[in-house]
Motif scaffolding. Structure first.
Motif, mmCIF file in Angstrom:
data_model
loop_
_atom_site.group_PDB
_atom_site.id
_atom_site.type_symbol
_atom_site.label_atom_id
_atom_site.label_comp_id
_atom_site.label_asym_id
_atom_site.label_seq_id
_atom_site.Cartn_x
_atom_site.Cartn_y
_atom_site.Cartn_z
ATOM 1 N N TRP A 1 3.055 -4.787 -6.540
ATOM 2 C CA TRP A 1 3.874 -4.134 -5.512
ATOM 3 C C TRP A 1 3.640 -2.622 -5.481
ATOM 4 C CZ3 TRP A 1 8.055 -0.966 -7.296
ATOM 5 C CH2 TRP A 1 8.803 -0.370 -6.273
ATOM 6 N N SER A 2 3.487 -2.016 -6.651
ATOM 7 C CA SER A 2 3.383 -0.551 -6.699
ATOM 8 C C SER A 2 1.951 -0.056 -6.522
ATOM 9 C CB SER A 2 3.951 -0.023 -8.024
ATOM 10 O OG SER A 2 3.208 -0.513 -9.117
ATOM 11 N N THR A 3 0.962 -0.967 -6.496
ATOM 12 C CA THR A 3 -0.437 -0.558 -6.389
ATOM 13 C C THR A 3 -0.730 -0.030 -4.983
ATOM 14 O OG1 THR A 3 -1.196 -2.096 -8.087
ATOM 15 C CG2 THR A 3 -2.831 -1.359 -6.496
ATOM 16 N N HIS B 1 1.016 1.788 -3.186
ATOM 17 C CA HIS B 1 2.204 1.637 -2.342
ATOM 18 C C HIS B 1 2.189 2.746 -1.287
ATOM 19 C CE1 HIS B 1 6.257 1.379 -0.891
ATOM 20 N NE2 HIS B 1 6.453 0.276 -1.594
#
Lengths: 564, 169
Positions: free
Chosen positions: A165-167, A169
């Motif tokens: 999810w944070s890659t 973002h």
């Protein structure tokens, strides 16, 4: 091309990449190769290049470039460890440094080599994405995840979900400051959840699913703060939506005028817990929840890409283990300090200390990395974990094979019996490497290690955490040390300030300054006197921290300064 | 492709003509034609005939909610990056789309980096006023660099088929 390579079996303990993940990493490497070429050709200035290299974990340190490689939730497999060893041997000075955020740093990298290094990392599904910059960094995790007897939920699947999810973002890659998330699935906090921007503790929900305790606004640095408890009932399906809301509020309102006031802890303090919670709840209530929902099928799909160990110890594993312990006192001592109870009968988790007496905490040579990879294949399903204490763990070892493992570790100088003891020191790289440091942390760690080298002495002293930072930025976590040591500069000389009473765990606290800073040559002696005072005043099985909390600072202050 | 001149506008990785006039705090408001007014002059802009297109330039520290009542009259909102590291405009753009359901043009101004282009688009930005000295080719390359993303966005990209992944482009 990747289509022709047969997919290996899923790695035990971490997410197994598929072709889409590999294509993404390949694109990323080509992007960076292009940027480095533009820099070397001079069409990118250092100012323009800096944000781009930082997004690939490449720092310019005191003497050379440092490349920080991400080890998501601290888990890697033997194939990846061998590649790290190869890179250390080929492109660096034959060693690497495991960090408190469960990553690995290469300290002597040439800029022109970095695209090739990133390509080699990508070959084994590794990268350096978001290991620096004001973005969501590597999500850290319990080093005994999936193995510990006291664990309620294996947090690694959710850590992987957060990693994905944070890659890159789109909204949260240019936050006011860096952002660190830790996740645990045990009531015994081994991830310092309360010292992170966001700390998550996974636990079973009443309906049989998973829910999360959420802590926010903890941190060290110049302003050490224990995080506040935001809620204890976050349902799994709202995990991403709620984190989006938490980080959005920070992105919108976090300070950007002063980098020392820019972490989320300052915002939470400024708004108050209730004020911050209200803003998060308002955002959460008005956002498109369906868009950010984390459905159980997605969790299951990611879980299905984790290899699982086939735990099947012989019935007499525990009995054989007991016999080996009775027959070999040195092995028995190592077992007492360097193992952790496993959930499965006949298994145990083994901690490989990277803190040999007089050594540099967290460093491992290429040969040691190769040895650990071989031992992981032989004894632990090829799985290796990095701990935030800068050690390594083999999570699933058969008890009847532990003695053989220990002998092999001893042969590689990897069997220091000091986990959780005075020799298990955290130290930042300090002035030996870092441009920010005021003082050298490593020599103090080495001298303390040598002073307390005796395993018998260490075991007599018992559990105690010494943490050393070379400057106020606190990368060595001195605020959370039972004994913290902070390097300060006094008119060009290196001095060290002691703090006592910090703790990273479920009983998190910030250490208090004991008194005036000491010159380097007096610091090790002062700590020896502190320890002597503790040994005199402790009762029962009291840890150093407990004695300090019971009796206060006065007697330790006397011990340090009376003769100084 | 030559370096662009001031005023170049990028949409979907291509240079496009810019029909808008951006007003500063003092210049007189033209009677006709599409104009972008600073937030401080929004009332003035709203007083123009309703068939004249109006845009507003939102400072990076403004609350999106200040536009709530005016939004039906606005065809464009400009968000800004005074420096590339100041990422507040990402959240502003995303909130305009997600919370206020704005369907007009969101224009990124200031000094964003080409490497931020995909992020801008995925937060709801439609056009970028290229910073002086930009090479549009590099922006175009950034637009096609990645084929997938790892999370949903307000752009509503198609799911790739696994987990939260989305197909870009």
């Amino acid at each position: 091309m990747p289509d022709t390579i047969p997919a290996p079996a899923l790695p035990v303990g971490h997410y197994g990449y598929d072709q889409v993940d590999r294509a993404f990493l390949a694109d990323r490497v080509e992007q960076f190769r292009d940027q480095v070429a533009r820099r070397i050709a001079g069409t990118l200035s250092e100012d323009e290049f800096k944000p781009l290299r930082l997004m690939n974990g490449l720092y310019l340190q005191l003497h050379a470039y440092m490349l920080r490689v991400a080890i998501p939730y601290g888990v890697l497999d033997s194939r990846q460890m061998r590649e790290l060893a190869h890179i250390a041997r080929t492109y660096d000075r034959d060693y690497g440094h495991f960090t408190t955020r469960q990553n690995l740093q290469f300290n002597w990298i040439r800029l022109e080599d970095t695209p090739d290094i990133l390509a080699r990392l990508a070959d084994v599904d590794m990268h350096a994405i978001q290991t620096s910059g004001n973005c969501i960094r590597n999500v850290t995790c319990d080093q005994f995840a999936g193995a510990a007897q006291d664990e309620l939920v294996d947090p690694r699947v959710h850590a992987e979900i957060l990693r994905q999810w944070s890659t890159l973002h789109p909204e949260f890659t240019f936050l006011p400051r860096k952002f660190k998330i830790a996740i645990s699935g045990s009531p015994n906090d081994r991830v310092a959840a309360r010292f992170h921007d966001i700390g998550l503790v996974a636990k079973p929900a009443p309906d049989g699913g998973t829910q999360f305790d959420v802590f926010v606004g903890g941190g060290m640095g110049r302003t050490p703060i224990v995080g506040v408890h935001l809620r204890d009932d976050l349902p799994e399906e709202d995990l991403l939506a709620y984190l989006e809301a938490m980080v959005r509020v920070y992105n919108e309102y976090g300070r950007r005028d002063n980098i020392y006031k820019a972490r989320i802890k300052i915002l939470v303090q400024a708004l108050g817990t209730e004020g911050y919670r209200q803003k998060v709840d308002a955002e959460f209530a008005s956002m498109n929840r369906a868009r950010y929902r984390l459905p159980p099928e997605t969790v299951a799909a990611i879980r299905a890409r984790f290899g699982t160990p086939d735990l099947n110890a012989p019935d007499d594993a525990a009995a054989q283990f007991d016999r080996a312990r009775r027959a070999d006192p040195a092995f028995d001592r190592w077992v007492r300090t360097n193992t952790h109870p496993h959930r499965a009968p006949g298994y145990i988790s083994a901690v490989i200390s990277l803190k040999p007496a007089g050594g540099i905490p967290g460093d491992a040579t290429s040969a040691q990395m190769d040895t650990v990879a071989d031992l992981a294949d032989r004894y632990a399903f090829g799985e290796i974990r990095v701990t935030h204490m800068q050690n390594l763990v083999l999570g699933h070892v058969r008890q009847d094979e532990l003695h053989a493992l220990w002998q092999a570790l001893r042969a590689a100088d990897l069997a220091s019996a000091n986990i959780g003891l005075i020799g298990d020191i955290i130290a930042c790289p300090g002035l030996d490497y870092c441009a920010l440091a005021n003082a050298r942390s490593i020599p103090i760690a080495q001298k303390l290690g040598a002073r307390f080298a005796s395993p018998e002495l260490q075991e007599t002293i018992g559990p105690i955490e010494i943490k050393i930072s070379g400057c106020i930025n606190a990368c060595g976590h001195h605020h959370a040390g039972h004994i913290g040591i902070l390097g300060v500069d006094k008119k060009g000389e290196e001095f060290f300030q002691l703090t006592l009473g910090g703790s990273p765990g479920s009983d998190a606290s910030v250490g208090q300054i004991l008194g005036p800073a000491l010159p380097e040559d007096a610091t090790v002696d002062a700590i020896a006197r502190l320890v002597d005072a503790y040994l005199v005043h402790r009762t029962g099985g009291e840890r150093f921290l407990d004695t300090y909390r019971r009796l206060g600072a006065a007697l330790f202050k006397d011990a340090v300064y009376a003769t100084a | 492709m030559p370096l662009h001149e001031n005023g170049s506008l990028l949409e979907d990785g291509r240079l496009v003509p810019d029909a808008w006039t951006t007003l500063d705090a003092e210049s007189p408001l033209p009677a006709t034609g599409p104009v972008i007014v600073p937030l401080s002059r929004l009332e003035e802009g709203l007083a123009r005939p309703h068939d004249e297109k109006l845009g507003v330039a939102l400072p990076q520290d403004a609350e999106i909610d200040t536009l709530r009542t005016a939004l039906p009259r606005l065809s464009l909102v400009a968000v800004t990056f005074p420096i590339f590291r100041d990422g507040r405009a990402f959240s502003q753009a995303r909130a305009l789309r997600e919370h206020l359901h704005f369907t007009g043009e969101i224009r990124a101004t200031g000094k964003p980096l080409p490497d931020q282009y995909e992020f801008l688009l995925r937060c709801g930005v439609s056009t970028v006023a290229l910073p002086a000295g930009s090479d549009p080719d590099i922006w175009a390359r950034a637009h096609t660099r990645f084929r997938t993303a790892y999370q949903p966005s307000v752009r509503g990209e198609r799911a790739e088929g696994f987990a939260l992944r989305r197909l870009l482009g």
